[in-house]
Enzyme design. Structure first.
Site, PDB file in Angstrom:
ATOM      1  N   LYS A   1      -3.673  -7.660   3.217  1.00  0.00           N
ATOM      2  CA  LYS A   1      -3.879  -6.529   2.300  1.00  0.00           C
ATOM      3  C   LYS A   1      -5.328  -6.482   1.819  1.00  0.00           C
ATOM      4  CE  LYS A   1      -2.614  -3.112  -0.454  1.00  0.00           C
ATOM      5  NZ  LYS A   1      -3.527  -3.063  -1.581  1.00  0.00           N
TER       6      LYS A   1
ATOM      7  N   HIS B   1      -7.204  -4.946   4.567  1.00  0.00           N
ATOM      8  CA  HIS B   1      -6.803  -3.523   4.543  1.00  0.00           C
ATOM      9  C   HIS B   1      -7.646  -2.760   3.533  1.00  0.00           C
ATOM     10  CE1 HIS B   1      -4.441  -0.390   2.465  1.00  0.00           C
ATOM     11  NE2 HIS B   1      -3.834  -0.148   3.601  1.00  0.00           N
ATOM     12  N   ASN B   2      -7.808  -3.309   2.343  1.00  0.00           N
ATOM     13  CA  ASN B   2      -8.571  -2.617   1.309  1.00  0.00           C
ATOM     14  C   ASN B   2     -10.060  -2.597   1.619  1.00  0.00           C
ATOM     15  OD1 ASN B   2      -6.090  -2.409   0.065  1.00  0.00           O
ATOM     16  ND2 ASN B   2      -6.859  -2.925  -1.954  1.00  0.00           N
TER      17      ASN B   2
ATOM     18  N   GLU C   1     -10.496   0.176   3.920  1.00  0.00           N
ATOM     19  CA  GLU C   1     -10.365   1.407   3.119  1.00  0.00           C
ATOM     20  C   GLU C   1     -11.687   1.753   2.448  1.00  0.00           C
ATOM     21  OE1 GLU C   1      -8.316   1.818  -1.058  1.00  0.00           O
ATOM     22  OE2 GLU C   1      -6.769   1.802   0.497  1.00  0.00           O
TER      23      GLU C   1
ATOM     24  N   SER D   1       0.844  -1.185   0.000  1.00  0.00           N
ATOM     25  CA  SER D   1       0.000   0.000   0.000  1.00  0.00           C
ATOM     26  C   SER D   1       0.883   1.240   0.000  1.00  0.00           C
ATOM     27  CB  SER D   1      -0.913   0.011   1.229  1.00  0.00           C
ATOM     28  OG  SER D   1      -1.739   1.157   1.242  1.00  0.00           O
TER      29      SER D   1
END
Length: 301
Positions: free
Chosen positions: A173, A176-177, A180, A121
């Site tokens: 990840k 994480h997204n 987001e 990221s």
């Protein structure tokens, strides 16, 4: 340390430059002749074939792959394997599905190759801010590449780490997204409500700047939002069309499989899908139903 880099788009090109500034040798490949030339002009080694990339790296090699998820990753690895040697390391720095990552690791390991997944990221800002890297794979392989990760990270001891075995980097990840997505949706809705309260004449650019300091909702995402509002307060010329990389979907699938309630992430994904519909059938159905049961007026196109 040497690193081969496949994919010299904005993010890949910035990663190469950050590594060069830290004193590492980068050999980069891309199908774009302009991207290769930019790398050469910056003082690294740009090549136009995978064969040249492999030849310009000393074994054992480390090759970072920045290509779209899915078949392109498998195809790239398949082309590299005959040219590489046992002990060479492939790093998938893209947004692959973690299940594909686990499969690739299990296929490559018996063949004598090493494989790491690095959820990355930082986007176009990584060249100055550093990259957040969530790494999955064998611990000893991660340690071999420590100088690379330390150079790319915001600081040698911050913003990166091995989070678990193969697949865990891409899994983290993915989550994480998904987070987001929810953060972006929340900011977007809040600013939309304030914009709609026209009687107060709120200045969204000013408010975004106030929130950046001392507020519990401050974040780098808010910093970027404030910059965007300064440049274009009314968001003129933009369409309400929001793509998704697929990781939000995978996050929702995992939540369902694990019986974990994730309504915010799920709804933010649905809103992205909704943004792509012009005069969407769903909303027209709602209008018709309201008309049928309550006689509420409908607007004609």
């Amino acid at each position: 340390m040497e690193l081969g880099l496949i994919g010299l788009g904005k993010m890949g090109g910035n990663m190469a430059e950050r590594l060069r500034r830290a004193g590492h040798k980068v050999v980069g490949f891309d199908f774009s002749a302009e991207a290769v030339q930019r790398l050469n002009d910056a003082g690294s080694v740009g090549v136009t074939t995978l064969e040249d990339l492999v030849k310009n790296l000393q074994a054992p090699r480390a090759i970072w792959i920045m290509v779209p998820a899915g078949d392109p990753v498998d195809e790239t690895i398949a082309k590299l394997k005959p040219m590489c040697s046992q002990g060479d390391i492939f790093i998938d720095g893209g947004n692959s599905n973690y299940k594909d990552t686990q499969r690739r690791h299990d296929e490559l390991k018996p063949q004598g190759f090493e494989f790491l997944d690095c959820g990355t990221s930082g986007g176009i800002w990584g060249i100055t801010e550093g990259y957040s890297m969530m790494i999955g794979g064998d611990d000893d392989v991660v340690e071999r590449l420590r100088p690379i990760f330390e150079a790319l990270a915001p600081a040698p001891d911050k913003g990166w780490g091995r989070v678990g075995p193969s697949g865990s980097g891409h899994f983290v990840k993915m989550i994480h997204n998904g987070i987001e997505y929810g953060m972006m949706q929340s900011y977007a809705e809040g600013f939309s409500i304030m914009k709609a309260k026209k009687v107060l004449g709120l200045d969204l650019t000013q408010i975004s700047e106030i929130w950046r300091y001392g507020s519990v909702v401050r974040s780098w995402l808010l910093d970027l939002t404030a910059d965007a509002l300064k440049k274009n307060p009314e968001l003129d010329g933009l369409e309400a069309y929001v793509p998704d990389s697929g990781e939000g979907r995978w996050t929702v699938y995992e939540a369902i499989d694990l019986n974990v309630s994730a309504p915010v992430i799920t709804e933010s994904l649905i809103r992205r899908l909704r943004s792509r519909e012009e005069n969407n059938f769903t909303d027209r159905m709602l209008a018709v139903m309201r008309n049928e049961f309550g006689g509420h007026a409908v607007k004609k196109a």
